[in-house]
Design an enzyme around this catalytic site. Structure first.
Site, PDB file in Angstrom:
ATOM      1  N   PRO A 290      53.442  44.841  46.836  1.00  0.00           N
ATOM      2  CA  PRO A 290      53.574  45.811  45.738  1.00  0.00           C
ATOM      3  C   PRO A 290      52.295  46.106  44.959  1.00  0.00           C
ATOM      4  O   PRO A 290      52.237  47.119  44.262  1.00  0.00           O
ATOM      5  CB  PRO A 290      54.620  45.161  44.821  1.00  0.00           C
ATOM      6  CG  PRO A 290      54.556  43.698  45.115  1.00  0.00           C
ATOM      7  CD  PRO A 290      54.196  43.594  46.560  1.00  0.00           C
ATOM      8  N   LYS A 294      51.931  51.288  46.480  1.00  0.00           N
ATOM      9  CA  LYS A 294      51.754  52.322  47.511  1.00  0.00           C
ATOM     10  C   LYS A 294      53.040  52.681  48.266  1.00  0.00           C
ATOM     11  O   LYS A 294      53.085  53.687  48.976  1.00  0.00           O
ATOM     12  CB  LYS A 294      50.695  51.869  48.527  1.00  0.00           C
ATOM     13  CG  LYS A 294      49.284  51.920  47.991  1.00  0.00           C
ATOM     14  CD  LYS A 294      48.780  53.347  47.902  1.00  0.00           C
ATOM     15  CE  LYS A 294      47.536  53.487  47.064  1.00  0.00           C
ATOM     16  NZ  LYS A 294      47.686  54.381  45.917  1.00  0.00           N
TER      17      LYS A 294
HETATM   18  C1  DHB Z   1      54.333  49.254  39.079  1.00  0.00           C
HETATM   19  C2  DHB Z   1      54.438  48.405  40.152  1.00  0.00           C
HETATM   20  C3  DHB Z   1      53.312  48.098  40.879  1.00  0.00           C
HETATM   21  O1  DHB Z   1      53.386  47.293  41.942  1.00  0.00           O
HETATM   22  C4  DHB Z   1      52.084  48.601  40.526  1.00  0.00           C
HETATM   23  O2  DHB Z   1      50.992  48.246  41.246  1.00  0.00           O
HETATM   24  C5  DHB Z   1      51.989  49.452  39.473  1.00  0.00           C
HETATM   25  C6  DHB Z   1      53.126  49.782  38.749  1.00  0.00           C
HETATM   26  C7  DHB Z   1      55.531  49.572  38.265  1.00  0.00           C
HETATM   27  O3  DHB Z   1      56.626  49.058  38.557  1.00  0.00           O
HETATM   28  O4  DHB Z   1      55.390  50.327  37.276  1.00  0.00           O
END
Ligand code: DHB
Length: 388
Positions: A290, A294
């Site tokens: 995460p 992306k």
């Molecule tokens: C969010 C999640 C992410 O993995 C990230 O890099 C940026 C934002 C989010 O849930 O807002």
């Protein structure tokens, strides 16, 4: 039932594919095993690249995004007890927006149904057949009634655990994977975010990310064990850890925790993304960790390429863009894999028995924060590489 493109899955990929096809005059039917309420309520990342902002607005589903989205010019990196701002607008002339994935899903479902689109929710036992022929089929049940949709093509938008990928014969596909020795514990909290933009934090105790859903709702993540038991994390422990990891920079306000969960971390690619008349898009063919958010952006890139290829096919009978689909998408997929892996390895604590990696990571963060070349490379990937 009969349609031109049968789509499995009503997530962002399937819905956007159906929407773009509709705008091009191409008929589709979506089948989805979950309920509409489930699809609209599932909390995922909420960060979209500049070209996705433009895609939503230009394709007529960006009205609420324009009103409720939070448009950011950059991010903060937090390390050595200080915040370092990266200004994407200055570096690459682009913005990003925070707008929850489930908000996009709600907007797309409303628009598809408003346009007379067919989305069949809560179907059971979905399977796909004859993908190597020119008449592939989707079979499923609703109650005790069996149904079949006859299609020209199938869009496999049914996620990592879906049925589509596995219908490609095993000797016709290869998979590439990496697991990480950590996960993310995420909360949604009724409290203002600590900063006006996202804060990606490297701390001796592990990574933390301070993001948001609105000026009064924060989305906060902590690096944890991959198999973390959420029961070990009462609210007080979560807040203490979140305070510690951002310490010395911004005060963090606590609030009522609305939701808690553990996000696994995995890199995965299935190649090719097409077999016969089945075209995989989004998580059914690739998963990114995460860090950098992306996943949904890549899903939209796949279906943008795919909808153009279907358009060319139905307009002129040419299948060269369909034939190039997998190659075209995989170039972007692997760049996003590289970037997500790179952000992940730079920002998480691992190899705790040896401080080499910690020293190297701090040097890398200092380099990214202080070099125009390095921060431009981050900004270019984060705000989204150009679409083909
Ligand atoms: C969010 C999640 C992410 O993995 C990230 O890099 C940026 C934002 C989010 O849930 O807002």
């Amino acid at each position: 039932m009969r349609t031109q493109v049968g789509i499995v899955g009503a997530g962002p990929a399937g819905l956007m594919l159906s929407h773009l096809l509709h705008l091009a005059g191409i008929d589709s039917i979506i089948v989805e095993s979950r309920s509409r309420a489930y699809c609209e309520g599932r909390i995922r990342a909420g960060l979209i690249e500049q070209w996705v902002i433009d895609l939503l607005i230009d394709s007529g589903v960006g009205e609420r995004l324009r009103r409720e989205g939070m448009f950011h010019d950059g991010i903060y990196l937090c390390f050595d007890r200080a915040l370092h701002h990266l200004d994407f607008r200055n570096l690459v002339g682009k913005q990003v927006a925070i707008y929850g994935q489930q908000e996009i899903v709600k907007d797309l479902i409303a628009r598809r149904l408003g346009d007379g689109g067919r989305i069949l929710f809560e179907v059971e036992d979905t399977s796909i057949h004859d993908i190597a022929s020119t008449n592939p089929r989707i079979r499923f049940r609703q109650g005790d009634k069996a149904h079949e949709i006859e299609c020209d093509f199938i869009g496999g938008c049914d996620g990592f655990h879906g049925v589509c990928r596995d219908t490609i014969p095993g000797d016709k596909r290869a998979t590439f994977e990496r697991d990480y020795p950590f996960g993310w514990l995420g909360i949604l909290s009724e409290s203002p975010p600590p900063a006006d933009e996202l804060v990606y934090t490297y701390h001796e105790r592990g990574f933390a990310l301070y993001t948001m859903r609105s000026p009064t709702v924060s989305r906060l993540y902590l690096q944890c064990a991959p198999d973390e038991d959420i029961a070990n994390w009462p609210d007080a422990r979560i807040w203490e850890e979140l305070h510690t990891r951002i310490a010395g920079t911004k005060p963090l306000q606590e609030g009522r925790i609305l939701q808690k969960g553990v996000t696994p971390m995995r890199s995965f690619v299935c190649e090719p993304m097409q077999y016969g008349r089945l075209f995989l898009a989004g998580d059914s063919s690739h998963i990114v960790p995460p860090t950098g958010a992306k996943g949904m952006n890549l899903a939209f890139a796949d279906v943008r390429v795919l909808s153009r290829a279907f358009e060319a096919f139905y307009r002129s009978g040419k299948d060269d863009l369909l034939e190039a689909y997998s190659r075209t998408c995989l170039k972007r997929v692997w760049k996003a894999q590289r970037f997500s892996w790179w952000m992940t390895q730079m920002l998480h604590r691992y190899n705790l028995e040896n401080d080499f990696d910690m020293r190297r990571q701090l040097a890398e963060l200092d380099y990214v924060a202080s070099s125009v070349a390095a921060s431009t490379a981050l900004a270019e990937n984060y705000a989204g590489l150009p679409m083909p």
